[in-house]
Design an enzyme around this catalytic site. Sequence first.
Site, PDB file in Angstrom:
ATOM      1  N   CYS A  83      44.253  43.666  50.178  1.00  0.00           N
ATOM      2  CA  CYS A  83      45.512  43.692  50.921  1.00  0.00           C
ATOM      3  C   CYS A  83      45.099  43.420  52.553  1.00  0.00           C
ATOM      4  CB  CYS A  83      46.026  45.280  51.086  1.00  0.00           C
ATOM      5  SG  CYS A  83      46.793  45.620  49.495  1.00  0.00           S
TER       6      CYS A  83
ATOM      7  N   LYS B 177      39.473  37.733  48.607  1.00  0.00           N
ATOM      8  CA  LYS B 177      38.392  37.373  49.065  1.00  0.00           C
ATOM      9  C   LYS B 177      37.570  38.841  49.631  1.00  0.00           C
ATOM     10  CE  LYS B 177      35.836  34.389  51.971  1.00  0.00           C
ATOM     11  NZ  LYS B 177      35.197  33.839  50.754  1.00  0.00           N
TER      12      LYS B 177
ATOM     13  N   ASN C 297      46.107  49.649  53.201  1.00  0.00           N
ATOM     14  CA  ASN C 297      44.948  48.883  52.563  1.00  0.00           C
ATOM     15  C   ASN C 297      44.091  49.959  51.931  1.00  0.00           C
ATOM     16  OD1 ASN C 297      43.261  47.273  51.385  1.00  0.00           O
ATOM     17  ND2 ASN C 297      42.191  46.794  53.554  1.00  0.00           N
ATOM     18  N   GLY C 298      43.819  49.908  50.337  1.00  0.00           N
ATOM     19  CA  GLY C 298      42.915  51.019  49.965  1.00  0.00           C
ATOM     20  C   GLY C 298      43.699  51.621  49.124  1.00  0.00           C
TER      21      GLY C 298
ATOM     22  N   ARG D 270      43.370  37.792  51.351  1.00  0.00           N
ATOM     23  CA  ARG D 270      43.199  39.404  50.796  1.00  0.00           C
ATOM     24  C   ARG D 270      44.271  39.829  49.804  1.00  0.00           C
ATOM     25  NH1 ARG D 270      39.787  41.752  55.099  1.00  0.00           N
ATOM     26  NH2 ARG D 270      40.683  44.018  54.110  1.00  0.00           N
TER      27      ARG D 270
ATOM     28  N   GLU E 264      36.898  30.798  38.361  1.00  0.00           N
ATOM     29  CA  GLU E 264      37.697  31.679  39.316  1.00  0.00           C
ATOM     30  C   GLU E 264      38.729  30.630  39.981  1.00  0.00           C
ATOM     31  OE1 GLU E 264      35.616  33.466  42.394  1.00  0.00           O
ATOM     32  OE2 GLU E 264      34.420  31.829  42.752  1.00  0.00           O
TER      33      GLU E 264
ATOM     34  N   HIS F 128      19.637  31.718  21.422  1.00  0.00           N
ATOM     35  CA  HIS F 128      19.927  32.829  20.909  1.00  0.00           C
ATOM     36  C   HIS F 128      21.354  33.133  20.743  1.00  0.00           C
ATOM     37  CE1 HIS F 128      15.567  33.724  20.900  1.00  0.00           C
ATOM     38  NE2 HIS F 128      15.622  33.378  21.901  1.00  0.00           N
TER      39      HIS F 128
END
Length: 614
Positions: free
Chosen positions: A2, A609, A101-102, A27, A494, A510
Amino acid sequence: MCGIVGYVGPRQAALIVLGGLKKLEYRGYDSAGVAVLHANGGIEVERAVGKLSNLQERLYQKPLVGTIGIGHTRWATHGGVTEFNAHPHVGRNGRVAVVHNGIIENYAELRQEMAAEGISFNSETDTEVAAHLVDGYLAGGADLLTAVQRTLPAIQGASAFVFLSPQEPESLVVARLGNAGGIVIGIGDGEMFVASDIPAILEYTRNVIFLENRQMARVTRAGVAIFTFEGKPVQARVHTIPWDPVSAEKGPYRHFMQKEISEQPRAITDTIRGRVDFHRGRVVLDSVPLTPSEAQKLDRVIIAACGSSYHAGLVGKFMLETLARVPVEVDYGSEFRYRNPLITPTTALLAITQSGETVDTLAAMEAGREYGAKLWSIVNVIGSQAHRLADGYILMQAGLEIGVATTKAFTASLVDLYLLALHLGQLRETLPAEVLRRAVNDLARLPDLVGRVSEPLPIYDELAEIFFKREHFLFLGRGLNYPVALEGALKLKEISYIHAEGYPAGEMKHGPIALIDEVMPVVTVAPRDNVYDKMISQMEQVKARNGTVIGLLQEGDEIARSKADYVLEVPAAPQFLAPVLNIIPLQWLAYAMAVRRGADVDQPRNLAKSVTVE
Ligand code: G6P
């Protein structure tokens, strides 16, 4: 994740905020919104789901007028991607708007308590509880700073907030709780800016203050007053950011990623500059202060990082163990603190992080601090948490990186790891003078070598044309180039959404060998190094099963060429610096594939990011 922005000054806030959000869109880009205080005293909010351009379109239709405002670009955590859940959120009486943000970890309890009091919610977000709490204190007569101060003790989890209230039309109140990404306050002339990251305000000012954990600030046109959560005034340091505002623009490039891949020769030059005494044949790393005796007593280096920075750490392990003869462990930031690590005061914990704000990496640093380890960081963003928390640090000098998929910061961190390994080798006396001198000379040649692979070549588009519909890729490498294979696969995955796996080439037998067929391309990183013969035999094993080999090979290597269906060439490079060159063609390949598939290169879906949530 964010991005948050705030503005107070003489100009139209919505325009400045929108411009800032554009620079922060990396973000998060699930939705975006702006709130402005109108001259009539009301909060006006505009929000839109999806990219910022949708919000921009709305603001074009219905401009928000006012000179103080806040904005947000969202990476959804609590609540789906809807307009209702988009920020800013407004308090129950319309007395406050907030961007956040958070994560408010105890939001469910708070919400339940509020619902029991009859407060209704307009969104499914955790953020809305903060709006209602502050609003409640404002209704009780508190000023905005006090209302925020009273709210903060109720909130658990890392968060950064900006509040705007019609009750106090001249100020924004900002608060930072934990490591939910930074808050930077930009100092202008008669105007002030707030943002979660520097690029948002770089156009207006380079003089900034970083808000620390458990600090809050009242920001007005005239300046900023900073306080601890307990209300104690704080004298903050003003940093001057050396980045040029032009670096936040795409210029002639179509994508930031393309620009940033091309910028690698300069980033590498800047990373080396001033850190190598070519005359004496030594590395000079004053920012990692260490006496020879401390260096000799080091029992271990633990590298903690996430994403591409973790891959850089895997290369760093080779460098540090070989050159400085110190045992190295590399761990994901998100795993490290859950494994009860063995750390002593003579252990160094090295965080590698472009943003300096990745919450899992910061948590690893905090755990390292608790155990009494020395804290070091390799970090790109000046003033970020990882920079400030560290006892010793190396600034990457990659310059501003905006593309969500890192490129130039990855190669810069490889060079920093090499510098660190040489620095420790000098101090621990594990490097004979002639080895050191050769290493230093190799560094002098590196920017030139990087320059030779930093231009896009037609082969990348040709390969993209052939392979863009494939759904799976395998990347193989050995030794120092195993992390290159991991990073090459990550880049492709990505940004182009093709499933890609990086594997140590020797492990192919393997498991992955069962997947080899004529459909899945296998990229082999096979320069002429100490495992070259093994890589050649791996390429043969793929061919023997009708696989398609894209060989990343040393220029002029006809033997390897004869084993590959397609070839990407790199110049010969010194052992430890080869990964710096080898990854660049794989960055270009991923870029070309993503462009051919029509993917959003700079803002891949679901990614951000700076990952500031756990
Ligand atoms: C995100 C980015 C990656 C980056 C990782 C770690 O996932 O998309 O490019 O490698 O975070 O970020 P850091 O800033 O700590 O290096």
